[in-house]
Design a protein around this motif. Structure first.
Motif, PDB file in Angstrom:
ATOM      1  N   THR A  36       0.844  -1.191   0.000  1.00 49.91           N
ATOM      2  CA  THR A  36       0.000   0.000   0.000  1.00 49.91           C
ATOM      3  C   THR A  36       0.880   1.241   0.000  1.00 49.91           C
ATOM      4  O   THR A  36       1.883   1.298   0.707  1.00 49.91           O
ATOM      5  CB  THR A  36      -0.913   0.017   1.241  1.00 49.91           C
ATOM      6  N   ILE A  38       0.899   5.205   0.890  1.00 49.38           N
ATOM      7  CA  ILE A  38       0.112   6.204   1.624  1.00 49.38           C
ATOM      8  C   ILE A  38       0.594   7.634   1.381  1.00 49.38           C
ATOM      9  O   ILE A  38       0.013   8.575   1.931  1.00 49.38           O
ATOM     10  CB  ILE A  38       0.102   5.914   3.136  1.00 49.38           C
ATOM     11  N   THR A  41      -1.848  10.895   1.015  1.00 44.01           N
ATOM     12  CA  THR A  41      -3.208  10.459   1.347  1.00 44.01           C
ATOM     13  C   THR A  41      -3.732  11.170   2.595  1.00 44.01           C
ATOM     14  O   THR A  41      -2.988  11.795   3.350  1.00 44.01           O
ATOM     15  CB  THR A  41      -3.268   8.945   1.593  1.00 44.01           C
ATOM     16  N   LEU A  43      -5.515  10.412   6.142  1.00 40.17           N
ATOM     17  CA  LEU A  43      -5.638   9.299   7.076  1.00 40.17           C
ATOM     18  C   LEU A  43      -6.497   9.701   8.269  1.00 40.17           C
ATOM     19  O   LEU A  43      -6.315  10.780   8.840  1.00 40.17           O
ATOM     20  CB  LEU A  43      -4.257   8.862   7.568  1.00 40.17           C
ATOM     21  N   ASN A 142      -8.546   8.323   2.781  1.00 43.71           N
ATOM     22  CA  ASN A 142      -8.211   7.128   2.011  1.00 43.71           C
ATOM     23  C   ASN A 142      -8.192   5.885   2.888  1.00 43.71           C
ATOM     24  O   ASN A 142      -8.551   4.796   2.439  1.00 43.71           O
ATOM     25  CB  ASN A 142      -6.849   7.299   1.353  1.00 43.71           C
ATOM     26  N   TRP A 143      -7.749   6.074   4.151  1.00 43.35           N
ATOM     27  CA  TRP A 143      -7.621   4.942   5.067  1.00 43.35           C
ATOM     28  C   TRP A 143      -7.983   5.373   6.483  1.00 43.35           C
ATOM     29  O   TRP A 143      -7.720   6.510   6.879  1.00 43.35           O
ATOM     30  CB  TRP A 143      -6.183   4.395   5.091  1.00 43.35           C
ATOM     31  N   THR A 144      -8.549   4.434   7.234  1.00 38.70           N
ATOM     32  CA  THR A 144      -8.636   4.546   8.684  1.00 38.70           C
ATOM     33  C   THR A 144      -7.492   3.707   9.233  1.00 38.70           C
ATOM     34  O   THR A 144      -7.377   2.521   8.904  1.00 38.70           O
ATOM     35  CB  THR A 144      -9.986   4.033   9.216  1.00 38.70           C
ATOM     36  N   VAL A 145      -6.631   4.313  10.047  1.00 33.17           N
ATOM     37  CA  VAL A 145      -5.396   3.662  10.476  1.00 33.17           C
ATOM     38  C   VAL A 145      -5.522   3.256  11.943  1.00 33.17           C
ATOM     39  O   VAL A 145      -5.637   4.113  12.826  1.00 33.17           O
ATOM     40  CB  VAL A 145      -4.183   4.604  10.287  1.00 33.17           C
ATOM     41  N   CYS A 176      -3.974  -4.939   5.926  1.00 33.20           N
ATOM     42  CA  CYS A 176      -4.644  -4.026   4.995  1.00 33.20           C
ATOM     43  C   CYS A 176      -5.979  -4.639   4.619  1.00 33.20           C
ATOM     44  O   CYS A 176      -6.028  -5.712   4.019  1.00 33.20           O
ATOM     45  CB  CYS A 176      -3.782  -3.806   3.754  1.00 33.20           C
ATOM     46  N   THR A 178      -8.888  -3.823   2.415  1.00 34.93           N
ATOM     47  CA  THR A 178      -9.350  -2.904   1.375  1.00 34.93           C
ATOM     48  C   THR A 178     -10.865  -2.765   1.363  1.00 34.93           C
ATOM     49  O   THR A 178     -11.376  -1.728   0.968  1.00 34.93           O
ATOM     50  CB  THR A 178      -8.866  -3.377  -0.007  1.00 34.93           C
ATOM     51  N   SER A 181     -11.251  -0.156   3.923  1.00 30.36           N
ATOM     52  CA  SER A 181     -10.238   0.906   3.870  1.00 30.36           C
ATOM     53  C   SER A 181      -9.552   1.083   5.219  1.00 30.36           C
ATOM     54  O   SER A 181      -9.440   2.201   5.745  1.00 30.36           O
ATOM     55  CB  SER A 181     -10.866   2.227   3.408  1.00 30.36           C
ATOM     56  N   LEU A 183      -6.080   0.238   7.606  1.00 28.76           N
ATOM     57  CA  LEU A 183      -4.659  -0.116   7.651  1.00 28.76           C
ATOM     58  C   LEU A 183      -4.240  -0.347   9.098  1.00 28.76           C
ATOM     59  O   LEU A 183      -4.695   0.364  10.004  1.00 28.76           O
ATOM     60  CB  LEU A 183      -3.802   0.997   7.065  1.00 28.76           C
TER      61      LEU A 183
END
Length: 361
Positions: A36, A38, A41, A43, A142-145, A176, A178, A181, A183
């Motif tokens: 991935t 990042i 992006t 987050l 783009n992502w929830t971390v 990950c 997807t 979404s 990480l």
């Protein structure tokens, strides 16, 4: 004395060399092992105020300029502990110190659990992920971390083993995801390492007393089972990481090569068929994997190793009309045409009430 983390957030160039390399190693893990990218992006970082999420927020802040990241924090007050308001205030101060917006929500998880007939853990998890999705969509994340680490991964593997989870899901939570979404960049990092970083940098965090409550299975595994494994085998977390990698490699191979079995015929909106000729030409391992993959593609359904074996035994023995009910709404029926997966129609569910309070984002 801990330094004032809110007044003096640490940038990558300001970190001791060990922790600067560690932060860059987190980036490398995301890129090389989670495949991935990042850079550039947005987050969303759930910040509970605990050690794990506090360290993760600082790591991503340290990488922000290096990777051109747009960071947002989110804190969800479940209303289960009298000090939860203090946790929310701490999270808000932490995010302010790291110059990122903070989205704070107040919910009544106990009331929702009672209304929906769910356990507190399940209701809390449902609420968290629902709000993550909502806020992520709103801010264009783009992502929830998430801050899950190697100890969490080991606990997850043990819980899956207790439930009878099959391979490769026995390898634990994905780094990950997807489909949601999500990480988990710290997944192979030990809790000890995170604590060392926090202590050496003088970070502050809050302790959640509910993490010691033996009522919850995860806490019993955390405080009883996992210490036993670590005592018997001090490198157990390293082996957990190896098992996680092997599971991921198996998944990647299966996804890349594909199998005729997975081209299941859809006969209607509530039924999927794996054809008899494809079953007959495949190995047992391939059949078991195909059943599992189809089940996990159906919302609300779960596979279980003993039931997968029961189903395949019926297929091999040609026990027509044999039905195997899996956890959730799906059953598998052995027919002359193949294995048909039938899903019961969902009962209508009322919307879960969410008391958002004042969204500070």
């Amino acid at each position: 004395m801990p330094r004032d983390m809110h007044a003096n957030p640490v940038h990558l160039a300001d970190l001791p060399s060990r922790w600067a390399r560690f932060c860059l190693g987190v980036e490398s893990f995301v890129h090389k092992e989670l495949h991935t990218e990042i850079s550039g992006t947005t987050l969303l970082i759930p910040v509970s105020g605990g050690l794990d999420s506090t360290v993760l927020a600082h790591i991503l802040f340290a990488l922000r300029n290096h990777l051109n990241l747009n960071l947002h924090g989110i804190h969800i007050d479940h209303g289960l502990r009298k000090e939860s308001g203090e946790d929310a205030a701490f999270a808000e101060r932490l995010c302010a110190g790291l110059s990122m917006p903070c989205h704070i929500f107040h919910t009544n998880v106990a009331r929702i659990a009672q209304r929906k007939g769910l356990g507190l853990e399940e209701a809390g998890r449902y609420m968290r992920y629902a709000l993550y999705r909502t806020v992520a969509k709103r801010i264009g994340a783009n992502w929830t971390v998430l801050a899950h680490h190697a100890n969490d991964l080991a606990e997850d593997m043990l819980m899956r083993l207790l439930r009878g989870t099959g391979w490769p899901s026995l390898g634990g939570m994905p780094g990950c995801d997807t489909s949601r979404s999500i990480l988990r960049p710290l997944l192979l990092t030990s809790k000890t390492t995170l604590r060392q970083m926090a202590e050496e940098l003088g970070l502050e965090w809050r302790e959640d007393a509910s993490n010691n409550d033996p009522t919850f299975l995860r806490n019993r595994i955390r405080h009883e089972l996992l210490p036993f494994f670590l005592k018997e085998n001090p490198v157990f977390l390293r082996q957990v990481a190896d098992l996680w990698r092997m599971a991921r490699y198996d998944e990647e191979w299966f996804d890349e090569n594909g199998l005729p079995l997975l081209h299941a015929d859809s006969t209607n909106d509530s039924s999927l068929l794996i054809p008899e000729d494809a079953l007959r030409k495949s190995t047992k391992a391939a059949r078991l994997r195909a059943y599992k993959t189809v089940l996990e593609s159906i919302p609300g359904s779960r596979s279980r190793s003993d039931l997968l074996f029961n189903l395949d035994n019926a297929v091999v023995a040609k026990h027509r009309n044999k039905t195997v009910q899996f956890p959730g709404p799906t059953q598998a029926v052995v027919t002359r045409q193949g294995v048909r997966f039938e899903t019961k129609p969902k009962r209508s569910r009322r919307c879960v009430e969410i008391d958002t309070g004042d969204d500070q984002g």
